[in-house]
Design a protein around this motif. Structure first.
Motif, short mmCIF file in Angstrom:
data_model
loop_
_atom_site.label_atom_id
_atom_site.label_comp_id
_atom_site.label_asym_id
_atom_site.label_seq_id
_atom_site.Cartn_x
_atom_site.Cartn_y
_atom_site.Cartn_z
N LEU A 1 0.81 -1.22 0.00
CA LEU A 1 0.00 0.00 0.00
C LEU A 1 0.85 1.27 0.00
O LEU A 1 0.32 2.37 0.10
CB LEU A 1 -0.94 -0.01 1.22
CG LEU A 1 -2.00 -1.12 1.19
CD1 LEU A 1 -2.65 -1.29 2.56
CD2 LEU A 1 -3.05 -0.83 0.12
N ASN A 2 2.16 1.11 -0.10
CA ASN A 2 3.05 2.27 -0.09
C ASN A 2 2.72 3.20 -1.25
O ASN A 2 2.58 2.76 -2.39
CB ASN A 2 4.51 1.80 -0.19
CG ASN A 2 5.48 2.96 -0.10
OD1 ASN A 2 5.21 3.95 0.55
ND2 ASN A 2 6.62 2.83 -0.76
N GLY A 3 2.60 4.48 -0.95
CA GLY A 3 2.24 5.46 -1.97
C GLY A 3 0.81 5.95 -1.79
O GLY A 3 0.47 7.06 -2.19
N LYS A 4 -0.04 5.11 -1.20
CA LYS A 4 -1.38 5.56 -0.85
C LYS A 4 -1.31 6.31 0.47
O LYS A 4 -0.29 6.31 1.16
CB LYS A 4 -2.33 4.36 -0.73
CG LYS A 4 -2.53 3.58 -2.02
CD LYS A 4 -3.72 2.65 -1.95
CE LYS A 4 -5.03 3.38 -2.10
NZ LYS A 4 -6.19 2.47 -2.31
N GLN A 5 -2.41 6.95 0.84
CA GLN A 5 -2.44 7.63 2.13
C GLN A 5 -2.17 6.64 3.26
O GLN A 5 -2.60 5.48 3.21
CB GLN A 5 -3.79 8.28 2.35
CG GLN A 5 -4.13 9.39 1.38
CD GLN A 5 -5.48 9.99 1.67
OE1 GLN A 5 -5.64 10.69 2.67
NE2 GLN A 5 -6.46 9.71 0.84
#
Length: 280
Positions: free
Chosen positions: A77-81
Motif C-alpha cells: 500500500l506504499n504510496g497511498k495515504q
C-alpha cells in the motif's frame, strides 16, 4: 522501438521495452517521501514493529512470519495515504479475532512514533545543524531547476498528511518549485488521492494524459499516471544510502510490474534523462 542509448548516463537506468519519448509533456507530478525527501527515511522501521506489536499472534506463529506479513501489507500500500495501511491493520486484527481500534487511532499513534524518530532531522535542518541537501534524494535540486528552466508546471502529491508535506517541502527548499501545487493526505481520506490530483491537473489545465510526466517510488503514482496515458519514471531510491546509485530491488520489481516506463536510482542523470523523455 529500440531501447534509447544510455552512453550519456553516469549511473544506472532501465527503460521498459515499449518506451517511447513524450515530446508533448507540459506538466510534471512528483511523489514526496522517497522520491524527493528523505526526512522520513526509515519509516518502515517504525510502522512494521508497531503493526507486529498490535497484531494478535496465531498459535505457534513465529514472530518472523508476523513481521513478514506486516511488511508485505505495508509495502503493498506504499504510496497511498497512510490511513489505508492502518485500515489494513485493523482488518488483520479483526481476522485474527481481535477487536481493533479505529484506523485513525493507529495512524496518529504511528505518526507519534515516527515523530520521535525524525524530529531531530527537522530541528537540525531548521537550526542549521544539518544540511537540507542531505535529506534530498541525490540530484533532486538540479532536476527541479532543469524542469523550471524548461517552463514545465510542477506538482507535488503525497500520501503523507498535507500539513507535514508542506512544512517539510519548505525545510528542503522545494516549495518555490511547486508554489500552491502541493497536495497531501487529509484525515477525511476520501477527500484526497493521487488519482484525484491527476484528474485535477488534466481538467484544470485542459490537457491530455500524454502531456503528464510523473516521478515516484510508490506504485500508486506510477499506476495512476499510466492509466491516463502519461509517462511514469520509477525512482527506486536506496533511501538508507543516499547517492549510492543502486536500485532498491523491491521497488524496481514492484514499479516495473505496474507499468513504469523508466527506472532510475536517483536524479544524477536528470539532464540526459529529460532529453530522452522529451525526444530531444
Amino acid at each position: 522501438m529500440n531501447p534509447p542509448p544510455v552512453s550519456a548516463f553516469k549511473g544506472r537506468v532501465e527503460f521498459a521495452p515499449a518506451f517511447t519519448p513524450f515530446p508533448q509533456i507540459s506538466h510534471v507530478l512528483f511523489d514526496f517521501d522517497g522520491t524527493l525527501s528523505l526526512i522520513r527515511e526509515g519509516w518502515p522501521q517504525v510502522m512494521v514493529p508497531m503493526f507486529v506489536e498490535m497484531l494478535p499472534a496465531l498459535p505457534e506463529e513465529p514472530v518472523e512470519a508476523r513481521q513478514q506479513l506486516c511488511f508485505e501489507d505495508i509495502m503493498r500500500l506504499n504510496g497511498k495515504q497512510t490511513i489505508y495501511q492502518m485500515i489494513q491493520l485493523a482488518n488483520r486484527i479483526k481476522e485474527r479475532g481481535g477487536t481493533p481500534r479505529e484506523p485513525i487511532w493507529y495512524k496518529h499513534e504511528y505518526l507519534r512514533r515516527l515523530d520521535e524518530r525524525i524530529r531531530h532531522r527537522c530541528d537540525g535542518i531548521r537550526n542549521g545543524a544539518l544540511a537540507a541537501e542531505k535529506f534530498l534524494v541525490f540530484g533532486a535540486q538540479a532536476l527541479m531547476e532543469n524542469l523550471q528552466r524548461r517552463g514545465l508546471t510542477i506538482y507535488l502529491a503525497s500520501g503523507t498528511d498535507e500539513q507535514f508535506v508542506k512544512a517539510e517541502s519548505e525545510l528542503l527548499g522545494l516549495t518555490r518549485y511547486f508554489g500552491r501545487h502541493i497536495y497531501g493526505a487529509q484525515d477525511d481520506y476520501k477527500q484526497f488521492s493521487k488519482k484525484m490530483v491527476i484528474e485535477r491537473i488534466l481538467r484544470e489545465n485542459q490537457i491530455e494524459g500524454e502531456q503528464l510526466l510523473s516521478f515516484g517510488d510508490g506504485y500508486v503514482e506510477i499506476q495512476n499516471t499510466k492509466e491516463v496515458g502519461g509517462l511514469a519514471v520509477a525512482v527506486t531510491s536506496d533511501e538508507a544510502n543516499n547517492g549510492s546509485g543502486q536500485f532498491d530491488e523491491w521497488k524496481r520489481q514492484r514499479l516495473l510490474g505496474v507499468g513504469a516506463d523508466v527506472v532510475i536510482p536517483d536524479f544524477r542523470d536528470a539532464t540526459p534523462l529529460l532529453e530522452i523523455i522529451l525526444g530531444q
